[in-house]
Design a protein around this motif. Structure first.
Motif, PDB file in Angstrom:
ATOM      1  N   UNK A  36       0.772  -1.023  -0.002  1.00 24.14           N
ATOM      2  CA  UNK A  36      -0.084  -0.054  -0.107  1.00 24.14           C
ATOM      3  C   UNK A  36       0.847   1.161   0.004  1.00 24.14           C
ATOM      4  N   UNK A  37       1.894   1.119   0.717  1.00 20.27           N
ATOM      5  CA  UNK A  37       2.835   2.324   0.667  1.00 20.27           C
ATOM      6  C   UNK A  37       3.634   2.480  -0.644  1.00 20.27           C
ATOM      7  N   UNK A  38       4.235   1.440  -1.083  1.00 16.95           N
ATOM      8  CA  UNK A  38       4.569   1.584  -2.436  1.00 16.95           C
ATOM      9  C   UNK A  38       3.677   1.999  -3.446  1.00 16.95           C
ATOM     10  N   UNK A  39       2.504   1.691  -3.339  1.00 21.09           N
ATOM     11  CA  UNK A  39       1.421   1.914  -4.414  1.00 21.09           C
ATOM     12  C   UNK A  39       1.251   3.572  -4.186  1.00 21.09           C
ATOM     13  N   UNK A  40       1.200   3.865  -3.211  1.00 21.34           N
ATOM     14  CA  UNK A  40       0.716   5.333  -2.975  1.00 21.34           C
ATOM     15  C   UNK A  40       2.074   6.291  -3.510  1.00 21.34           C
ATOM     16  N   UNK A  41       3.206   5.824  -3.251  1.00 25.59           N
ATOM     17  CA  UNK A  41       4.307   6.437  -3.886  1.00 25.59           C
ATOM     18  C   UNK A  41       5.039   6.434  -5.186  1.00 25.59           C
ATOM     19  N   UNK A  42       4.660   5.234  -5.859  1.00 26.21           N
ATOM     20  CA  UNK A  42       4.985   4.824  -7.128  1.00 26.21           C
ATOM     21  C   UNK A  42       3.636   5.105  -8.222  1.00 26.21           C
TER      22      UNK A  42
END
Length: 141
Positions: A3-9
């Motif tokens: 979820x964190x990587x999705x929000x950033x990338x």
């Protein structure tokens, strides 16, 4: 972690929350009060906001409304800096581990650049998120 990587990338692919929808509707109402949108245009966009699933869709719906969605350049900068940051973290960590394996163990020197780039990513993320989390009081002002 995904979820964190999705929000950033891929910030435009993040699923909308109820708070995102409420903030978008408040911005549409504010645009009507400021005569930037007619009530019928706002009503049409209101329905589209309720049907939207991602922040990218929300960006398209709110196009033409001042300060309603993060600028495309901000989103691209967030993606680019996040990618550079992740690659730098992985490459430096692998080099550090390789040096340690061959007997040249040193302190985690790679943290300095990773934390510096991470601070830039954090500021970009915070700025991008601020468009989705503005309170109704700030929008109405």
């Amino acid at each position: 972690m995904n979820t964190l990587l999705e929000a950033l990338l891929t910030p435009d692919q993040v699923a909308l929350t109820d708070a995102d929808r409420r903030a978008a509707i408040a911005r549409l109402d504010s645009a009507v009060r400021q005569a930037a949108l007619t009530p019928s245009q706002a009503s049409d966009r209101h329905d589209r906001v309720l049907a939207a699933r991602t922040r990218g869709e929300l960006r398209n719906i709110l196009s033409g409304v001042a300060n309603a969605a993060p600028p495309r350049g901000l989103t691209l900068a967030l993606q680019a800096f996040t990618g550079v940051w992740l690659v730098a973290c992985v490459v430096q960590f692998v080099v550090w581990v390789a040096l340690a394996v061959f007997g040249h163990f040193d302190g985690p020197w790679w943290l300095w650049s990773d934390l510096g780039l991470g601070a830039i990513v954090a500021m970009l993320w915070w700025t991008n998120e601020s468009y989705h989390r503005k309170s109704d009081v700030l929008v109405a002002a």
